[in-house]
Design an enzyme around this catalytic site. Structure first.
Site, PDB file in Angstrom:
ATOM      1  N   LYS A 104       0.911  -1.086   0.159  1.00 20.12           N
ATOM      2  CA  LYS A 104      -0.115  -0.232   0.087  1.00 20.12           C
ATOM      3  C   LYS A 104       0.995   1.335   0.009  1.00 20.12           C
ATOM      4  CE  LYS A 104      -3.615   2.756   2.335  1.00 20.12           C
ATOM      5  NZ  LYS A 104      -4.109   3.290   3.545  1.00 20.12           N
ATOM      6  N   GLY A 192     -11.054   8.168   6.006  1.00 20.25           N
ATOM      7  CA  GLY A 192     -12.076   9.019   6.534  1.00 20.25           C
ATOM      8  C   GLY A 192     -13.694   8.270   6.543  1.00 20.25           C
ATOM      9  N   ASN A 213     -10.104   1.530   9.268  1.00 20.73           N
ATOM     10  CA  ASN A 213      -9.028   1.452  10.377  1.00 20.73           C
ATOM     11  C   ASN A 213      -9.763   2.122  11.758  1.00 20.73           C
ATOM     12  OD1 ASN A 213      -5.818   1.846  10.954  1.00 20.73           O
ATOM     13  ND2 ASN A 213      -7.050   1.013  12.469  1.00 20.73           N
ATOM     14  N   THR A 214      -9.696   3.443  11.646  1.00 18.76           N
ATOM     15  CA  THR A 214      -9.867   4.288  12.996  1.00 18.76           C
ATOM     16  C   THR A 214     -11.210   3.913  13.782  1.00 18.76           C
ATOM     17  OG1 THR A 214      -8.407   5.999  12.424  1.00 18.76           O
ATOM     18  CG2 THR A 214     -10.190   6.436  13.821  1.00 18.76           C
TER      19      THR A 214
END
Length: 262
Positions: A104, A192, A213-214
């Site tokens: 990535k 986002g 992820n977050t």
């Protein structure tokens, strides 16, 4: 056949799950491991600066010990690279340490907004593609850049929905629609995505996958959130494949009375 049974193909490899998951910000590696399993993901990104590539079993960089390479494709991430040279060096280091020759590609020199550098990303992609890497570049939602990267042989393009970790959702809808329209490789919406509804929206737009992820890592229950994202991605993809109803400026009755009383 259900959407869950229609695999996504990237560089000749099939993925049944269209949810890719990052590994940062989890409260513990054990929680990360369990959340990955709950999400059903088959591709996991790992920031190389957080992984012990020396084989010395560093207890502060042991994330790879909690990711089963038989179950997941480990996607090395060049996050933290400030330019093309650093990103290429990180990718080569990962392969030398035995990780897959997939990367990535992420280059964001601005620490405040973490927006990807298009010039350095393109330069690094050219080098890595020529060296035989499967390159998945993280980019701004720029249709021109996406097309140029496709032309040099990247395996996907990964436009951001909004800045990394912002949880603001898909703020780049118009550009992502163009990227998808022009795509010759899979389009993965990255960055986002803060709620399962955001993931579903990206899939309804026609994205081939999303990376989260977050929103999972900081949830009060990352495992349940992983399951929620799994279901949202499957629902959004099914809706896209079926086809959403057309939008109208005026109401359209669900039980028309035309000529009923006559």
């Amino acid at each position: 056949m259900s959407s869950a049974n229609k695999p996504l193909t990237i560089a000749g490899r099939e993925f049944r799950s269209r949810l890719f998951v990052g590994t940062g910000k989890f409260c513990s590696p054990e929680m990360m491991r369990d959340a990955l399993a709950a999400s059903g993901t088959e591709m996991v990104t790992v920031a190389l600066r957080r992984a012990d590539l020396s084989g010395k079993r560093d207890p502060f960089a042991n994330i790879l010990e909690f990711i089963d390479p038989q179950k997941y494709l480990i996607l090395p991430n060049t996050s933290g690279a400030m330019n093309a040279d650093e990103a290429v060096r990180l990718a080569r280091l990962a392969v030398a340490a035995g990780l897959p020759k997939w990367v990535k590609l992420e280059i964001h020199p601005d620490p405040r907004y973490l927006l990807p550098d298009p010039v350095e990303t393109f330069k690094a992609a050219e080098i890595l593609v020529k060296e035989g890497f499967v390159v998945l570049p993280y980019i701004n939602a720029d249709p021109v850049l996406a097309k140029r990267l496709q032309d040099i042989g990247v395996a996907t393009v990964m436009p951001l929905g909004s800045p990394i970790g912002s949880n603001r959702g898909i703020e780049t809808r118009a550009q992502i629609r163009i990227i998808i329209e022009q795509a010759t490789v899979p389009v993965v919406v990255d960055a986002g995505i803060g709620a399962p509804s955001h993931a579903a929206e990206a899939m309804e737009l026609g994205a081939d996958a999303v990376l989260v992820n977050t929103a999972m890592a900081v949830a009060s229950d990352p495992c349940r959130m992983g399951t929620a994202f799994k279901m949202a991605v499957e629902a959004g993809r099914a809706a896209f494949e079926i086809g959403l109803g057309a939008q109208h400026d005026t109401a359209s009755p669900t039980s028309p009375l035309t000529a009923f009383l006559n």
